[in-house]
Design an enzyme around this catalytic site. Structure first.
Site, short mmCIF file in Angstrom:
data_model
loop_
_atom_site.label_atom_id
_atom_site.label_comp_id
_atom_site.label_asym_id
_atom_site.label_seq_id
_atom_site.Cartn_x
_atom_site.Cartn_y
_atom_site.Cartn_z
N ASP A 1 -12.87 64.30 62.87
CA ASP A 1 -12.02 63.33 62.18
C ASP A 1 -12.56 63.06 60.77
OD1 ASP A 1 -10.43 60.98 61.62
OD2 ASP A 1 -10.28 60.62 63.78
N THR B 1 -4.80 60.15 61.05
CA THR B 1 -5.34 60.75 62.28
C THR B 1 -4.27 61.19 63.27
OG1 THR B 1 -7.38 59.53 62.07
CG2 THR B 1 -6.83 60.27 64.27
N ASP C 1 -15.21 59.84 60.86
CA ASP C 1 -14.17 59.02 60.22
C ASP C 1 -14.60 57.57 60.13
OD1 ASP C 1 -11.27 58.79 59.26
OD2 ASP C 1 -11.32 57.31 60.88
N HIS D 1 -15.22 56.02 56.43
CA HIS D 1 -14.50 54.85 55.90
C HIS D 1 -15.47 53.80 55.41
CE1 HIS D 1 -10.26 55.59 56.60
NE2 HIS D 1 -10.51 56.04 57.81
N HIS E 1 -8.02 57.77 53.21
CA HIS E 1 -7.23 59.00 53.13
C HIS E 1 -5.79 58.62 53.37
CE1 HIS E 1 -7.20 58.68 57.53
NE2 HIS E 1 -8.47 58.34 57.40
ZN LIG Z 1 -9.53 57.47 58.91
#
Ligand SMILES: [Zn+2]
Length: 531
Positions: A39, A79, A303, A307, A473
């Site tokens: 991810d 995602t 991910d 972030h 993103h």
């Molecule tokens: Zn994300």
């Protein structure tokens, strides 16, 4: 399936040995298909840290075929939509997962991509675990494998995130398991009426909190990290909850006390997924049946941490160096159980990520960070100043606006007003999304359907709609669309790199060809040239 297998073996006997090697999928069926999604893995993470990889990433590059220039072709790049592309082989307008959450005008509320209020949580009592694939409007390649094997193939999807596991297991997979921070791995009544005994045993012995011990420090010497990313602590990197310093080493026992969700932000978030995957391989005898089985893994920690800290953080680099070793552990374990070369592996990501725009601005790039709340207020002010035939906004989200007005003159007025905002590169009406030739309009069209809004916009490249720290993103810019695509397995060229533009929607058709099964019902991608 047995008839197919017999046929392919007899054909194979006529094929010269050299040709067999160049013709993946032409021989006997592989025992196991291992589908890996990382991810938020940007394509450059595979090359940027390559000199430091010794495990699974190194093996994928040296023993597999790498597609260096793979791009998503839809926006928003999130995602749910990205994973669904990987498993259905088509864009969100076809597979139905048009975002992680979307506003449904018919319901008058936001819908979460894998929500299903008709199912019950299993292994959990949380409403947040009432999840299923019902919003996925296509079969997945894993569904087609189940159909082709009349249900004999075993298909298991694992992720810390529900949407990372469910999109992989599809409609007919044996189970998708995702992580509840307190309970461990859970599922829903779509897949099972109760947790299998081996998952209950795993949860009892491997609770998320049990991983949060000792310290998290760099795997390699600090100077190595500084050479690849710069200093450990610098502006606009978010901090782990409870950590004042924001630098190595992290005392996980202290930081994790009362906060088992911290595991998601540490290398242990990837380790627990490897551990549960190997428990599944043993308990379910994956790879030992008469049909190809599927082990689908989506690693969420990159991910979560990306972030929080952004793509330049030493912490994120360490997570990738350790994920390389963890994937090496997985492949070694599969080699020991099934034999080297007895399984195929694919690797990709669901989206990339931007750089932190505040940090980029410090480096002299003329970009800006915009908070979503501020943008909404500023867009609202621009729109409320217009003389619309039917005024009013129903919803703003996913870089699109649902208006009360059905008058396309109003839509054009709103579009023109948005384009006066300094962050907005381009705005479109729904009519322009349907018909426009602009490549970015086409990307919107690839995630457009009856549930979509009336006016769409995209921020200029490098501008971030997010908090001050970390990164996000969702755009159609290269940093969000560019992801790794790698295939490894018998007959696939080793140490091979290709630079032509390909797409993650090509992954499912490639699996269909490797396994000799039908394409997913909505597939529009093409098999990758594995040669
Ligand atoms: Zn994300």
């Amino acid at each position: 399936m047995r008839i197919l297998l017999a046929l392919s073996v007899s054909v194979l006997a006529l094929v010269p040995a050299g040709a067999q090697k160049k013709n993946p999928g032409a021989g006997s069926q592989p025992k196991l298909a291992v589908s890996i999604v990382v991810d938020q893995m940007r394509a450059d993470y595979l090359t940027r840290f390559a000199p430091l990889y010794t495990g699974g990433f190194k093996r994928l590059v040296t023993e597999g075929q790498v597609f260096r220039n793979a791009h998503y072709t839809h926006t928003p790049t999130y995602t749910g939509p990205g994973h669904a592309v990987v498993y259905t082989g088509t864009d969100p307008s076809n597979h139905g997962i048009i975002a992680n959450d979307w506003y449904d005008p018919a319901l008058g509320r936001e819908v979460y991509c894998v929500e299903d209020l008709e199912v019950q949580p299993v292994g959990s009592t949380r409403d947040a675990d009432r999840r299923s694939p019902k919003n996925i409007l296509s079969t997945t390649w894993t569904d087609e494998l189940e159909w082709a094997s009349v249900g004999a193939a075993k298909v298991f999807g694992f992720s810390l995130k529900d949407r990372g596991a469910i999109t992989a297991a599809g409609h007919y997979g044996d189970a998708a398991f995702w992580m509840d921070d307190q309970q461990g791995f859970v599922t829903s009544s779509h897949y099972a009426s109760e947790l299998p005994q081996w998952i209950r045993a795993f949860n009892a012995q491997h609770a998320p909190a049990s991983y949060l011990k000792g310290t998290w420090d760099r795997l390699l010497e600090p100077s190595v990290y500084a050479a690849f990313t710069g200093p450990d602590e610098r502006p606009f990197e978010g901090k782990l909850r409870g950590s004042a310093a924001g630098s190595f080493p992290y005392d996980l026992a202290t930081l994790g006390a009362g906060n088992p969700g911290l595991i998601r932000y540490t290398p242990h978030g990837n380790q627990i997924l490897i551990d549960v995957a190997l428990a599944a391989v043993d308990a379910e005898n994956l790879g030992r049946g008469t049909h190809t089985d599927v082990l689908a893994l989506s690693f969420s920690t990159p991910d979560h941490l990306g972030h929080l800290m952004g793509p330049r953080a030493q912490e994120l680099m360490d997570v990738y160096l350790r994920l390389d070793r963890q994937l090496g552990q997985l492949f070694d374990a599969l080699d020991a159980r099934l034999g080297r070369g007895a399984y195929y592996v694919s690797l990709t990501a669901d989206h990339g990520s931007c750089d932190n725009s505040n940090q980029a601005a410090l480096d002299g790039f003329a970009v800006q960070n915009w908070s979503g709340k501020d943008l909404d207020a500023q867009f609202g002010a621009l729109i409320s100043g217009l003389d619309l035939n039917v005024p009013g906004i129903l919803h703003v989200g996913n870089d699109q606006i649902h208006l009360k007005s059905t008058d396309d003159d109003d839509w054009e007025r709103v579009r023109d007003a948005l384009m006066k905002h300094p962050a907005v590169r381009m705005a479109w009406t729904a009519d322009e999304i349907r018909n426009g030739c602009d490549p970015k309009a086409e990307m919107r069209r690839n995630a457009f359907d009856a549930r979509s809004g009336q006016v769409f916009y995209e921020l200029a490249s490098g501008h971030m709609d997010y908090g001050t720290d970390g990164c996000t993103h969702g755009s159609g810019h290269a940093y969000d669309t560019h992801v790794p695509v790698v295939f490894m397995g018998p007959g696939i060229p080793a140490n091979s790199q290709r630079w032509e533009r390909v797409h993650p929607r090509d992954i499912a058709p490639t699996w269909s060809m490797l396994l000799g099964i039908a394409l997913p019902s909505s597939a529009t991608g093409d098999p990758l040239p594995l040669k």
